[in-house]
Write a protein that holds these residues in place. Structure first.
Motif, mmCIF file in Angstrom:
data_model
loop_
_atom_site.group_PDB
_atom_site.id
_atom_site.type_symbol
_atom_site.label_atom_id
_atom_site.label_comp_id
_atom_site.label_asym_id
_atom_site.label_seq_id
_atom_site.Cartn_x
_atom_site.Cartn_y
_atom_site.Cartn_z
ATOM 1 N N PHE A 1 4.194 -6.837 -1.141
ATOM 2 C CA PHE A 1 5.253 -6.013 -1.828
ATOM 3 C C PHE A 1 5.909 -4.681 -0.737
ATOM 4 O O PHE A 1 6.935 -3.809 -0.549
ATOM 5 C CB PHE A 1 4.216 -5.193 -3.026
ATOM 6 C CG PHE A 1 4.454 -6.074 -3.531
ATOM 7 C CD1 PHE A 1 4.219 -7.110 -4.215
ATOM 8 C CD2 PHE A 1 5.539 -5.437 -4.796
ATOM 9 C CE1 PHE A 1 4.411 -8.152 -5.408
ATOM 10 C CE2 PHE A 1 5.701 -6.346 -6.388
ATOM 11 C CZ PHE A 1 4.903 -7.614 -6.194
ATOM 12 N N GLY A 2 4.870 -4.327 0.432
ATOM 13 C CA GLY A 2 5.497 -3.333 0.863
ATOM 14 C C GLY A 2 6.357 -3.610 2.485
ATOM 15 O O GLY A 2 7.312 -2.500 2.089
ATOM 16 N N THR B 1 4.121 -2.232 8.498
ATOM 17 C CA THR B 1 3.660 -2.583 7.208
ATOM 18 C C THR B 1 2.545 -3.262 6.628
ATOM 19 O O THR B 1 1.575 -3.072 6.344
ATOM 20 C CB THR B 1 4.886 -3.634 6.550
ATOM 21 O OG1 THR B 1 6.140 -2.530 7.414
ATOM 22 C CG2 THR B 1 5.011 -3.815 5.226
ATOM 23 N N MET B 2 2.412 -3.663 7.802
ATOM 24 C CA MET B 2 0.658 -5.376 7.886
ATOM 25 C C MET B 2 -0.655 -4.128 7.590
ATOM 26 O O MET B 2 -1.266 -4.183 7.026
ATOM 27 C CB MET B 2 0.657 -5.836 8.814
ATOM 28 C CG MET B 2 1.137 -7.510 8.855
ATOM 29 S SD MET B 2 1.727 -8.297 10.110
ATOM 30 C CE MET B 2 0.753 -9.001 9.826
ATOM 31 N N LEU B 3 -0.063 -3.091 8.931
ATOM 32 C CA LEU B 3 -0.884 -2.124 8.995
ATOM 33 C C LEU B 3 -1.906 -0.969 7.661
ATOM 34 O O LEU B 3 -2.376 -1.247 7.631
ATOM 35 C CB LEU B 3 -0.858 -1.285 10.454
ATOM 36 C CG LEU B 3 -1.275 -1.493 12.152
ATOM 37 C CD1 LEU B 3 -0.255 -0.358 12.856
ATOM 38 C CD2 LEU B 3 -2.258 -1.551 11.768
ATOM 39 N N THR B 4 -0.031 -0.687 7.259
ATOM 40 C CA THR B 4 -0.027 0.549 6.123
ATOM 41 C C THR B 4 -1.049 -1.057 4.846
ATOM 42 O O THR B 4 -1.977 -0.238 4.250
ATOM 43 C CB THR B 4 1.039 0.787 5.394
ATOM 44 O OG1 THR B 4 1.716 1.370 6.471
ATOM 45 C CG2 THR B 4 1.508 1.312 4.275
ATOM 46 N N GLY C 1 8.711 5.098 1.401
ATOM 47 C CA GLY C 1 7.834 4.097 0.069
ATOM 48 C C GLY C 1 6.793 2.962 0.562
ATOM 49 O O GLY C 1 6.700 2.426 -0.614
ATOM 50 N N VAL C 2 6.184 2.620 1.738
ATOM 51 C CA VAL C 2 6.119 1.412 2.292
ATOM 52 C C VAL C 2 3.839 1.707 1.611
ATOM 53 O O VAL C 2 3.736 0.266 0.961
ATOM 54 C CB VAL C 2 5.855 1.093 3.541
ATOM 55 C CG1 VAL C 2 4.773 -0.088 3.875
ATOM 56 C CG2 VAL C 2 7.167 1.463 4.266
ATOM 57 N N SER C 3 4.020 2.707 1.696
ATOM 58 C CA SER C 3 2.126 2.825 1.015
ATOM 59 C C SER C 3 2.533 2.380 -0.927
ATOM 60 O O SER C 3 1.621 1.287 -1.529
ATOM 61 C CB SER C 3 1.346 4.081 1.137
ATOM 62 O OG SER C 3 2.029 5.505 1.077
ATOM 63 N N ALA C 4 3.347 3.062 -1.327
ATOM 64 C CA ALA C 4 3.762 2.659 -2.901
ATOM 65 C C ALA C 4 4.175 1.270 -3.110
ATOM 66 O O ALA C 4 3.060 0.809 -3.876
ATOM 67 C CB ALA C 4 4.884 3.828 -3.574
ATOM 68 N N GLY C 5 4.847 1.070 -2.386
ATOM 69 C CA GLY C 5 5.628 -0.820 -2.586
ATOM 70 C C GLY C 5 4.162 -1.438 -2.465
ATOM 71 O O GLY C 5 3.179 -2.010 -3.336
ATOM 72 N N ALA C 6 2.879 -1.153 -1.261
ATOM 73 C CA ALA C 6 1.869 -2.132 -1.126
ATOM 74 C C ALA C 6 1.384 -1.984 -2.159
ATOM 75 O O ALA C 6 -0.047 -2.696 -3.054
ATOM 76 C CB ALA C 6 1.196 -1.732 0.130
#
Lengths: 348, 252
Positions: free
Chosen positions: A137-138, A256-259, A103-108
């Motif tokens: 957000f991610g 997460t920063m990368l994404t 879900g990280v990319s959705a959050g981002a």
């Protein structure tokens, strides 16, 4: 042939494929340009060597201002997504983890969409506003996913984190859609962004994104040994001498920063982060000193390839690159899931 | 060598160990015995510095809570009962991970020539040399247990904590392991503390026994002097009678 020789051969093969793919990214397209011309343009721009008569000035513009930034951007974005995926898989001890599945990319994405649809601006952040929102957000999403998954089962290792991540992904995507339909004026922009595209980004964006992503990947290389040990579980890692909580936090933060950076500048592109580490582990083993740099290479290669398909298959119109990666990635994900399931059944 | 005083330890919802106080000198092989859920594993984890606790644990007169993680792992190694494997590492790569605290302090923390030598030595000792390039996912339970044991040994600690180390091992490897640990512990400044369920192994190899029941110490004595009838009480069954019956059959 011994193991390290074989590994070297595979490495040379991978690097050659990458170079070929990068060159193909420059030659193939709406107007196909002979490879000779591409070399001339590169030599002309990089070393100031005189252009031959037969290379037109428009070709220089096309290569240098449109195709090269696009190819480079897709390469670094692919690399960073792949690296972030390998880190997530190690930290969460789960081969199915990736910034997409948890879900990280959705959050981002939600973070970035909020910026677009509410027209938020903060002058001191300038063009970094979207990445900052995306990263925050991610982070929030992954923390939420971990908290919920811990409630479901104390071991993060099983499928609960993936399930929770999937649920969050679906929920957040619904929120993004709601925002999009509420803001009809931004709907087109949001949709395009949601599907991901490398089209028409200038050198400034390429420079910033590449710089940031290369820096983050280098930071991650410092922790390759820790990532290896962490795959065996927190307790074992701690007994071996790793500061587990601190290391995990740092790794999750960096990936997460990368994404976040990738998603904020380019849009949501799925599945690369899941596939790349698997392919690399299959051919080079699981040690992260290989997995991290080589996933970066393969992720970049795969992304350039996907983008190439995206812009040529329906030419002159362009398919969103996210669609291409998902079309290729989803069957692969299903295959992994089924293979793991079959293995579990055999063990029972 | 290790001194535990007023140790209280447990988990969020459950207090497991109550006021344990004991000490063990160096060169001893201490085995902890007790029924399921009496706190054996919890005690090992507290000693390994893996669980928060109240009270004090000192190792060579140093409070282990004052030691940094890496410094602690150079002194104390822990072989866990559970091990999760999700990725394909080779046996060699897995064992090498135990050298983590000894790696060069460079950016990539590479292994030095010495690390490779140590790994090689212990692979040989644990009978894994032929398997060193095999994936750990393809190993049997016993082979895997030996891999993790080798990983603990390459840490070159002074104290080894073992949670049911003979699990999954066939008799030959059980005996080899115990014999090896028995020799290992005789070198200066070394100590082994293990949890086992097999009374035969315990009585054969242990120097001292620590009997636990419901998080408290029932007995802590040398194997020579311990009154075995206390086992009946600890395990709430006729342990001694069973052992004697087995012995009579062996004598036949």
């Amino acid at each position: 042939m011994n193991k390290s020789m074989r590994r070297r051969f595979k490495l040379i093969f991978l690097i050659s494929c990458t170079i070929v793919m990068l060159l193909m990214g420059l030659t193939v397209g709406g107007a196909s340009i002979p490879i000779r011309h591409v070399f001339h343009v590169l030599l002309y721009r990089l070393a100031g060597i005189q252009l031959p008569q037969y290379v037109e000035v428009t070709t220089v513009g096309l290569i240098w201002n449109i195709r090269l930034p696009r190819v480079l951007l897709s390469f670094v974005v692919g690399s960073s997504l792949a690296v972030s995926g390998s880190v997530m898989q190690s930290v969460l001890k789960n081969p199915l983890a990736s910034s997409y599945t948890i879900g990280v990319s959705a959050g981002a994405g939600l973070g970035a969409i909020i910026v677009i649809s509410f027209g938020i601006s903060a002058s001191f952040l300038g063009m970094f506003l979207m990445p900052v929102f995306a990263i925050v957000f991610g982070m929030l999403t992954i923390m939420l996913a971990m908290v919920i998954a811990k409630r479901v089962s104390t071991q993060l290792s099983d499928y609960s984190i993936i399930l929770v991540g999937m649920i969050l992904s679906v929920f957040i995507t619904a929120m993004i859609r709601t925002l999009a339909s509420k803001n009809a004026s931004h709907a087109q922009q949001i949709l395009r962004w949601q599907l991901g595209s490398f089209a028409l980004r200038g050198w400034v964006v390429v420079g910033i994104v590449s710089g940031a992503l290369l820096l983050l990947i280098c930071c991650l290389l410092h922790d390759v040994k820790e990532m290896d040990v962490l795959t065996f579980g927190d307790e074992q890692a701690s007994a071996i001498g790793i500061e587990v909580a601190k290391t995990k936090w740092r790794l999750i933060m960096l990936s997460t920063m990368l994404t976040g950076v990738a998603v904020a500048f380019v849009g949501m592109i799925d599945f690369i982060d899941l596939i790349a580490p698997h392919v690399i582990r299959r051919f080079f083993g699981s040690e992260h000193r290989y997995v991290i740099p080589l996933s970066a290479l393969f992720g970049g290669l795969f992304m350039v390839f996907s983008d190439l398909i995206a812009r040529t298959i329906l030419a002159p119109s362009e398919l969103p690159v996210g669609t291409v990666t998902a079309l290729m990635g989803a069957p692969f994900f299903a295959y992994l899931f089924l293979k793991n399931g079959a293995k579990k059944r055999r063990e029972l | 060598m290790i001194r535990v005083s007023k140790l209280n330890c447990g988990y969020e919802d459950q207090h497991v160990l109550f006021d344990l106080t004991f000490s063990v000198k160096s060169n001893q092989f201490l085995m902890i015995l007790g029924p399921n859920g009496c706190g054996k594993t919890t005690l090992l984890k507290a000693l390994a510095g893996l669980l928060p606790y109240q009270g004090q644990i000192t190792f060579n007169n140093t409070d282990i809570q004052t030691l940094k993680k890496q410094a602690l792992s150079k002194k104390i190694a822990f072989l866990s009962q559970k091990s999760a494997i999700y990725f394909d590492y080779t046996v060699y790569e897995t064992v090498m991970q135990g050298r983590y605290v000894h790696f060069k302090k460079t950016f990539f923390k590479e292994a030095a020539a010495e690390d490779h030598e140590v790994v090689q030595t212990y692979l040989q000792m644990t009978d894994l040399l032929d398997l060193k390039d095999k994936s750990i996912k393809e190993l049997s339970g016993g082979q895997l247990q030996r891999v993790f044991l080798a990983r603990v040994l390459v840490q070159e600690p002074q104290l080894i904590l073992l949670d049911e180390p003979t699990n999954h091992l066939d008799l030959r490897h059980q005996l080899e392991l115990m014999t090896y640990l028995d020799e290992w512990v005789k070198q200066p400044d070394r100590l082994v503390i293990g949890v086992v369920h097999d009374l035969n192994l315990a009585l054969t190899f242990a120097d001292e026994l620590l009997l636990l029941k419901s998080g408290q110490i029932v007995a802590h004595e040398s194997c020579e002097t311990i009154d075995l009838n206390v086992m009946n009480d600890v395990f709430e069954t006729q342990v001694v009678a069973y052992m004697k019956a087995a012995l009579t059959r062996w004598k036949r």
